[in-house]
Design a protein around this motif. Sequence first.
Motif, mmCIF file in Angstrom:
data_model
loop_
_atom_site.group_PDB
_atom_site.id
_atom_site.type_symbol
_atom_site.label_atom_id
_atom_site.label_comp_id
_atom_site.label_asym_id
_atom_site.label_seq_id
_atom_site.Cartn_x
_atom_site.Cartn_y
_atom_site.Cartn_z
ATOM 1 N N LEU A 154 20.743 -46.364 88.658
ATOM 2 C CA LEU A 154 19.583 -47.491 88.299
ATOM 3 C C LEU A 154 19.985 -48.287 87.111
ATOM 4 O O LEU A 154 18.929 -49.176 86.756
ATOM 5 C CB LEU A 154 18.395 -46.799 88.118
ATOM 6 N N THR A 155 21.146 -48.205 86.366
ATOM 7 C CA THR A 155 21.328 -48.544 85.155
ATOM 8 C C THR A 155 21.565 -50.094 85.270
ATOM 9 O O THR A 155 22.222 -50.623 86.373
ATOM 10 C CB THR A 155 22.593 -48.184 84.590
ATOM 11 N N GLY A 156 21.092 -50.938 84.627
ATOM 12 C CA GLY A 156 20.856 -52.302 84.603
ATOM 13 C C GLY A 156 19.989 -52.839 85.612
ATOM 14 O O GLY A 156 19.853 -54.265 85.564
ATOM 15 N N ARG A 179 17.876 -42.836 78.972
ATOM 16 C CA ARG A 179 18.917 -43.639 78.246
ATOM 17 C C ARG A 179 19.651 -44.394 79.302
ATOM 18 O O ARG A 179 19.993 -45.493 79.181
ATOM 19 C CB ARG A 179 19.850 -42.627 77.343
ATOM 20 N N ILE A 180 20.113 -43.383 80.222
ATOM 21 C CA ILE A 180 21.166 -44.109 81.254
ATOM 22 C C ILE A 180 20.530 -44.864 82.177
ATOM 23 O O ILE A 180 20.921 -45.935 82.554
ATOM 24 C CB ILE A 180 21.751 -42.714 81.993
ATOM 25 N N SER A 181 19.430 -44.528 82.616
ATOM 26 C CA SER A 181 18.644 -45.126 83.651
ATOM 27 C C SER A 181 17.881 -46.553 83.387
ATOM 28 O O SER A 181 17.769 -47.440 83.876
ATOM 29 C CB SER A 181 17.583 -44.376 84.595
ATOM 30 N N GLY A 182 17.468 -46.135 82.081
ATOM 31 C CA GLY A 182 16.619 -47.324 81.474
ATOM 32 C C GLY A 182 14.890 -47.266 82.204
ATOM 33 O O GLY A 182 14.361 -48.172 82.118
ATOM 34 N N ALA A 183 14.821 -46.213 82.642
ATOM 35 C CA ALA A 183 13.466 -46.038 83.331
ATOM 36 C C ALA A 183 12.389 -46.352 82.358
ATOM 37 O O ALA A 183 12.178 -45.690 81.256
ATOM 38 C CB ALA A 183 13.164 -44.391 83.851
ATOM 39 N N PRO A 184 11.347 -46.984 82.556
ATOM 40 C CA PRO A 184 10.126 -47.299 81.917
ATOM 41 C C PRO A 184 9.065 -46.273 82.038
ATOM 42 O O PRO A 184 8.221 -45.976 81.255
ATOM 43 C CB PRO A 184 9.452 -48.720 82.477
#
Length: 214
Positions: A154-156, A179-184
Amino acid sequence: MSCLVKICGINSEDAAIAAMSAGADALGYVFFPPSPRHISLNGAATLTERVPDSILKVGLFVEAGDAALENAIRAGHLDVLQLHGKESPERVAEVKEKFGLRVMKAISISTAADIDSAASKYDGVADFLLFDAKPPKNSNLPGGNAVSFDWTLLTGRSFTSNWMLAGGLDPDNVADAVRISGAPWVDVSSGVEKTKGVKDARKIADFIHAAKGY
């Protein structure tokens, strides 16, 4: 690093109070009898009396019919309907139109192709996409199996729909997952339990604090 947090599988007053006190942004009620986290209509109605409007009340369903959805919406004063089965994009759109509520579609993930396929079908149709790990072959539960997937998939990425990360999250790994996935948003159930279906107040607080970067 900060995100919003949904605590799923709330089925007791103690669990609801623990989640709200720790700063949860959404509570999930599981209307799926095979789950150890299942809650009755009466149970949801009782708990909802204590939940302020600022916290989303999410009902989880697996291929439920309109009557079941309507009964749960009324009992739990639901804000969001989480469809966790094999519901089609057409069904998602139908539920949105019929009930006038936000709809979340759970997506089972193991590869990047799973994300691409789901996005092509549901992105912009569902209000939320919930990316969860594919359940083990011997499980009869579509979620809450304490199984994770590769968060770098999911990164980016960006989506028209809002989205959540789920699957195998717990207080120790959620900060890295965000941090890795950027999940909101992140969604947790089994990762904050002391036994199946029974929430642990300390784990809930630790999870929320870690996810929000406190």
